[in-house]
Design a protein around this motif. Structure first.
Motif, PDB file in Angstrom:
ATOM      1  N   ALA A  15       0.590  -1.232   0.031  1.00 54.67           N
ATOM      2  CA  ALA A  15       0.148  -0.070   0.024  1.00 54.67           C
ATOM      3  C   ALA A  15       1.084   1.156   0.012  1.00 54.67           C
ATOM      4  CB  ALA A  15      -0.840   0.099   1.329  1.00 54.67           C
ATOM      5  N   PHE A  16       0.188   2.447  -0.320  1.00 58.44           N
ATOM      6  CA  PHE A  16       0.777   3.673  -0.422  1.00 58.44           C
ATOM      7  C   PHE A  16       1.341   4.050   1.072  1.00 58.44           C
ATOM      8  CE2 PHE A  16      -1.082   4.369  -4.601  1.00 58.44           C
ATOM      9  CZ  PHE A  16      -0.031   4.646  -5.186  1.00 58.44           C
ATOM     10  N   THR A  17       2.317   4.427   1.511  1.00 62.59           N
ATOM     11  CA  THR A  17       2.598   5.086   2.616  1.00 62.59           C
ATOM     12  C   THR A  17       2.012   6.591   2.836  1.00 62.59           C
ATOM     13  OG1 THR A  17       4.824   6.089   2.035  1.00 62.59           O
ATOM     14  CG2 THR A  17       4.618   3.872   2.628  1.00 62.59           C
ATOM     15  N   LEU A  18       2.253   6.868   3.909  1.00 63.91           N
ATOM     16  CA  LEU A  18       1.564   8.295   4.091  1.00 63.91           C
ATOM     17  C   LEU A  18       2.333   9.243   3.535  1.00 63.91           C
ATOM     18  CD1 LEU A  18      -0.345  10.224   5.453  1.00 63.91           C
ATOM     19  CD2 LEU A  18       1.103  10.085   7.578  1.00 63.91           C
ATOM     20  N   VAL A  19       3.699   8.938   3.679  1.00 69.52           N
ATOM     21  CA  VAL A  19       4.554   9.995   2.901  1.00 69.52           C
ATOM     22  C   VAL A  19       4.586  10.086   1.498  1.00 69.52           C
ATOM     23  CG1 VAL A  19       6.945  10.463   2.335  1.00 69.52           C
ATOM     24  CG2 VAL A  19       6.431   9.858   4.632  1.00 69.52           C
ATOM     25  N   GLU A  20       4.206   8.927   0.874  1.00 71.19           N
ATOM     26  CA  GLU A  20       3.873   8.737  -0.671  1.00 71.19           C
ATOM     27  C   GLU A  20       2.719   9.626  -1.105  1.00 71.19           C
ATOM     28  OE1 GLU A  20       6.395   4.659  -1.857  1.00 71.19           O
ATOM     29  OE2 GLU A  20       4.171   4.358  -0.829  1.00 71.19           O
ATOM     30  N   LEU A  21       1.695   9.294  -0.405  1.00 75.69           N
ATOM     31  CA  LEU A  21       0.276   9.892  -0.545  1.00 75.69           C
ATOM     32  C   LEU A  21       0.771  11.619  -0.302  1.00 75.69           C
ATOM     33  CD1 LEU A  21      -2.794   9.608  -1.029  1.00 75.69           C
ATOM     34  CD2 LEU A  21      -2.895   9.599   1.400  1.00 75.69           C
ATOM     35  N   ILE A  25       0.055  14.241  -3.470  1.00 79.61           N
ATOM     36  CA  ILE A  25      -1.025  15.522  -3.173  1.00 79.61           C
ATOM     37  C   ILE A  25      -0.224  16.568  -3.363  1.00 79.61           C
ATOM     38  CG2 ILE A  25      -2.302  16.626  -1.624  1.00 79.61           C
ATOM     39  CD1 ILE A  25      -3.093  13.860  -0.259  1.00 79.61           C
ATOM     40  N   ALA A  26       0.903  16.957  -3.050  1.00 78.65           N
ATOM     41  CA  ALA A  26       1.681  18.041  -3.149  1.00 78.65           C
ATOM     42  C   ALA A  26       1.911  18.100  -4.597  1.00 78.65           C
ATOM     43  CB  ALA A  26       3.129  18.001  -2.675  1.00 78.65           C
ATOM     44  N   ILE A  27       2.182  17.134  -5.511  1.00 76.62           N
ATOM     45  CA  ILE A  27       2.492  17.196  -7.042  1.00 76.62           C
ATOM     46  C   ILE A  27       1.289  17.762  -7.772  1.00 76.62           C
ATOM     47  CG2 ILE A  27       2.847  15.840  -8.830  1.00 76.62           C
ATOM     48  CD1 ILE A  27       4.862  14.006  -7.388  1.00 76.62           C
ATOM     49  N   ILE A  30       0.534  21.321  -7.119  1.00 78.03           N
ATOM     50  CA  ILE A  30       1.658  22.169  -7.986  1.00 78.03           C
ATOM     51  C   ILE A  30       1.114  22.222  -9.438  1.00 78.03           C
ATOM     52  CG2 ILE A  30       3.907  22.349  -8.967  1.00 78.03           C
ATOM     53  CD1 ILE A  30       5.029  20.830  -6.156  1.00 78.03           C
ATOM     54  N   LEU A  31       0.567  21.125  -9.728  1.00 70.87           N
ATOM     55  CA  LEU A  31       0.093  21.106 -11.105  1.00 70.87           C
ATOM     56  C   LEU A  31      -1.095  22.175 -11.452  1.00 70.87           C
ATOM     57  CD1 LEU A  31       0.655  17.323 -12.238  1.00 70.87           C
ATOM     58  CD2 LEU A  31       2.055  19.248 -12.941  1.00 70.87           C
ATOM     59  N   ILE A  32      -1.785  22.030 -10.090  1.00 70.29           N
ATOM     60  CA  ILE A  32      -3.259  22.849 -10.367  1.00 70.29           C
ATOM     61  C   ILE A  32      -2.686  24.356 -10.284  1.00 70.29           C
ATOM     62  CG2 ILE A  32      -5.364  23.536  -9.089  1.00 70.29           C
ATOM     63  CD1 ILE A  32      -5.691  20.531  -8.097  1.00 70.29           C
ATOM     64  N   ALA A  33      -1.750  24.706  -9.448  1.00 68.29           N
ATOM     65  CA  ALA A  33      -1.177  25.947  -9.271  1.00 68.29           C
ATOM     66  C   ALA A  33      -0.719  26.580 -10.475  1.00 68.29           C
ATOM     67  CB  ALA A  33      -0.229  26.086  -8.133  1.00 68.29           C
ATOM     68  N   LEU A  34       0.002  25.680 -11.191  1.00 70.20           N
ATOM     69  CA  LEU A  34       0.593  25.850 -12.540  1.00 70.20           C
ATOM     70  C   LEU A  34      -0.659  26.152 -13.713  1.00 70.20           C
ATOM     71  CD1 LEU A  34       3.751  23.650 -12.625  1.00 70.20           C
ATOM     72  CD2 LEU A  34       3.785  26.065 -12.400  1.00 70.20           C
ATOM     73  N   LEU A  35      -1.713  25.304 -13.539  1.00 67.40           N
ATOM     74  CA  LEU A  35      -2.490  25.364 -14.441  1.00 67.40           C
ATOM     75  C   LEU A  35      -3.475  26.776 -14.441  1.00 67.40           C
ATOM     76  CD1 LEU A  35      -4.031  23.967 -16.857  1.00 67.40           C
ATOM     77  CD2 LEU A  35      -5.095  22.522 -15.283  1.00 67.40           C
ATOM     78  N   LEU A  36      -3.788  26.917 -13.047  1.00 65.40           N
ATOM     79  CA  LEU A  36      -5.039  27.999 -12.942  1.00 65.40           C
ATOM     80  C   LEU A  36      -4.374  29.576 -13.689  1.00 65.40           C
ATOM     81  CD1 LEU A  36      -6.030  27.493  -9.380  1.00 65.40           C
ATOM     82  CD2 LEU A  36      -7.294  27.342 -11.584  1.00 65.40           C
ATOM     83  N   PRO A  37      -3.180  29.925 -13.664  1.00 69.61           N
ATOM     84  CA  PRO A  37      -2.905  31.199 -14.228  1.00 69.61           C
ATOM     85  C   PRO A  37      -2.844  30.720 -15.744  1.00 69.61           C
ATOM     86  CG  PRO A  37      -1.218  30.484 -12.675  1.00 69.61           C
ATOM     87  CD  PRO A  37      -1.993  29.297 -12.704  1.00 69.61           C
ATOM     88  N   ALA A  38      -2.659  29.856 -16.213  1.00 69.08           N
ATOM     89  CA  ALA A  38      -2.813  29.639 -17.852  1.00 69.08           C
ATOM     90  C   ALA A  38      -4.529  29.846 -18.015  1.00 69.08           C
ATOM     91  CB  ALA A  38      -2.484  28.367 -18.175  1.00 69.08           C
ATOM     92  N   VAL A  39      -5.350  29.195 -17.335  1.00 73.83           N
ATOM     93  CA  VAL A  39      -6.739  29.078 -17.425  1.00 73.83           C
ATOM     94  C   VAL A  39      -7.249  30.595 -17.503  1.00 73.83           C
ATOM     95  CG1 VAL A  39      -9.087  28.450 -16.632  1.00 73.83           C
ATOM     96  CG2 VAL A  39      -6.920  26.637 -16.766  1.00 73.83           C
ATOM     97  N   GLN A  40      -6.674  31.202 -16.256  1.00 68.69           N
ATOM     98  CA  GLN A  40      -7.201  32.572 -16.308  1.00 68.69           C
ATOM     99  C   GLN A  40      -6.704  33.397 -17.321  1.00 68.69           C
ATOM    100  OE1 GLN A  40      -5.526  33.222 -12.211  1.00 68.69           O
ATOM    101  NE2 GLN A  40      -7.409  32.344 -11.242  1.00 68.69           N
ATOM    102  N   SER A  41      -5.561  33.056 -17.631  1.00 71.12           N
ATOM    103  CA  SER A  41      -4.744  34.019 -18.676  1.00 71.12           C
ATOM    104  C   SER A  41      -5.835  33.765 -20.204  1.00 71.12           C
ATOM    105  CB  SER A  41      -3.356  33.778 -19.097  1.00 71.12           C
ATOM    106  OG  SER A  41      -2.939  34.389 -19.948  1.00 71.12           O
ATOM    107  N   ALA A  42      -6.280  32.502 -20.434  1.00 69.69           N
ATOM    108  CA  ALA A  42      -7.002  32.198 -21.470  1.00 69.69           C
ATOM    109  C   ALA A  42      -8.338  33.036 -21.356  1.00 69.69           C
ATOM    110  CB  ALA A  42      -7.062  30.727 -21.814  1.00 69.69           C
ATOM    111  N   ARG A  43      -9.057  32.905 -20.293  1.00 65.02           N
ATOM    112  CA  ARG A  43     -10.286  33.545 -20.074  1.00 65.02           C
ATOM    113  C   ARG A  43     -10.153  35.215 -20.249  1.00 65.02           C
ATOM    114  NH1 ARG A  43     -12.342  30.299 -14.765  1.00 65.02           N
ATOM    115  NH2 ARG A  43     -12.986  28.308 -15.595  1.00 65.02           N
ATOM    116  N   GLU A  44      -9.059  35.574 -19.769  1.00 58.07           N
ATOM    117  CA  GLU A  44      -8.972  37.035 -20.071  1.00 58.07           C
ATOM    118  C   GLU A  44      -8.580  37.345 -21.453  1.00 58.07           C
ATOM    119  OE1 GLU A  44      -8.373  41.108 -19.751  1.00 58.07           O
ATOM    120  OE2 GLU A  44      -9.740  39.596 -18.386  1.00 58.07           O
TER     121      GLU A  44
END
Length: 314
Positions: A15-21, A25-27, A30-44
């Motif tokens: 099973a996944f360890t807590l650290v792996e989980l 989640i952190a990755i 980070i991907l969502i944080a990188l994606l949001l500005p791009a989505v907002q930029s596209a909308r603007e």
């Protein structure tokens, strides 16, 4: 005879360890944080494109009007509570039924017919980056008295620039206005009068001014007015609030407070909710985006029709 154990026999389930989980989640975070500005930029970007298209449609409407009315553009303001620029463009924006219902003999603000029709939202007059309501009732907009309740326009005609040695209207109540712009009171501008060239003269721009937080006009719709209102006269014919045009007397997107900074209503800055600047319609029907950091003298020169400056769009 003993059977050989399967290599998969009794293999423990991993099973996944807590650290792996937490790493996963952190990755994802980070991907969502990188994606949001791009989505907002596209909308603007989409909103900017739509705003630019609104002005292009108004440019076509103005030139269609001019073809119909002997090479003249609509009047900027035509006196106390009379129809002007934004009413006159309606037939050329596929809004003929609305235009036909308007009461052109009555007050734009108090005629029973106009009081009803002024709540009709005209999509072309609304910048999609405006994040608030596009129409307001009397109770929602009591701070502006009777001048603003109704459907808004997020655009204004360019009413010239100060300082000027040329003739101007003296308005002690809401700010003097020059007679050197494309849309000024009591004047139907003939194309031949634009001697600086249609391609070098600003005709209309975005206007969405809200005061700084805490100011009297900080809450929407702030100093934005209804499309049906051309002007409001106070003590004399020249003492007129320009509700369909604005004078270039402050830089683009200037962060001013109308009361605290003593900025006259007619001199409030062209402004938008787009980052970094404002869309303008040029006299030839093209649309340009001017930076809020552009040279102010050039901005003033582009706002006049016949000063003879050697000025061109940046």
């Amino acid at each position: 005879m003993c059977a050989h154990p399967s290599p998969f026999h009794d293999r423990p389930q991993r099973a996944f360890t807590l650290v792996e989980l937490l790493v996963v989640i952190a990755i994802i975070g980070i991907l969502i944080a990188l994606l949001l500005p791009a989505v907002q930029s596209a909308r603007e970007a989409a909103r900017r494109m739509q705003c630019s298209n609104n002005l292009k449609q108004m440019g076509l409407a103005l030139h269609s009007y001019a073809c119909t009315w002997k090479e003249t553009f609509p009047v900027g303001s035509n006196g106390h509570c009379k129809h002007a620029l934004f009413s006159q463009m309606l037939p050329y924006l596929e809004m003929q039924p609305l235009y036909d219902q308007l009461d052109f003999n009555g007050s734009t603000l108090t005629s029973s017919v106009n009081k009803q029709l002024k709540h009709t939202v005209v999509p072309t007059y609304i910048c999609p980056s405006w994040p608030y309501n596009t129409a307001y009732t009397e109770s929602e907009n009591a701070v502006q008295a009777g001048a603003a309740p109704g459907a808004l326009t997020l655009y204004q005609g360019v009413g010239g620039a100060f300082p000027t040695e040329e003739p101007y209207g003296s308005s002690p109540t809401v700010g003097d206005w020059p007679k050197n712009g494309m849309f000024v009171p009591y004047s139907w501008r003939h194309i031949s009068e634009v001697r600086d060239g249609l391609s070098n003269t600003l005709a209309m721009g975005e206007f969405s001014h809200l005061d700084r937080k805490g100011g009297r006009f900080a809450n929407p719709p702030g100093c934005v007015r209804v499309w049906i209102a051309g002007g409001y006269v106070f003590n004399s014919e020249d003492d007129i609030a320009l509700m369909a045009s604005k004078v270039v007397a402050n830089p683009i997107n200037a962060k001013v407070d109308k009361i605290a900074d003593a900025v006259d209503f007619n001199h409030l800055p062209f402004s938008s909710f787009h980052p970094g600047g404002v869309h303008f319609l040029v006299g030839d029907g093209s649309v340009t985006f001017l930076s809020e950091n552009m040279e102010y003298l050039l901005y003033q020169q582009l706002a006049t029709v016949a000063r003879g400056e050697v000025a061109s769009l940046p």
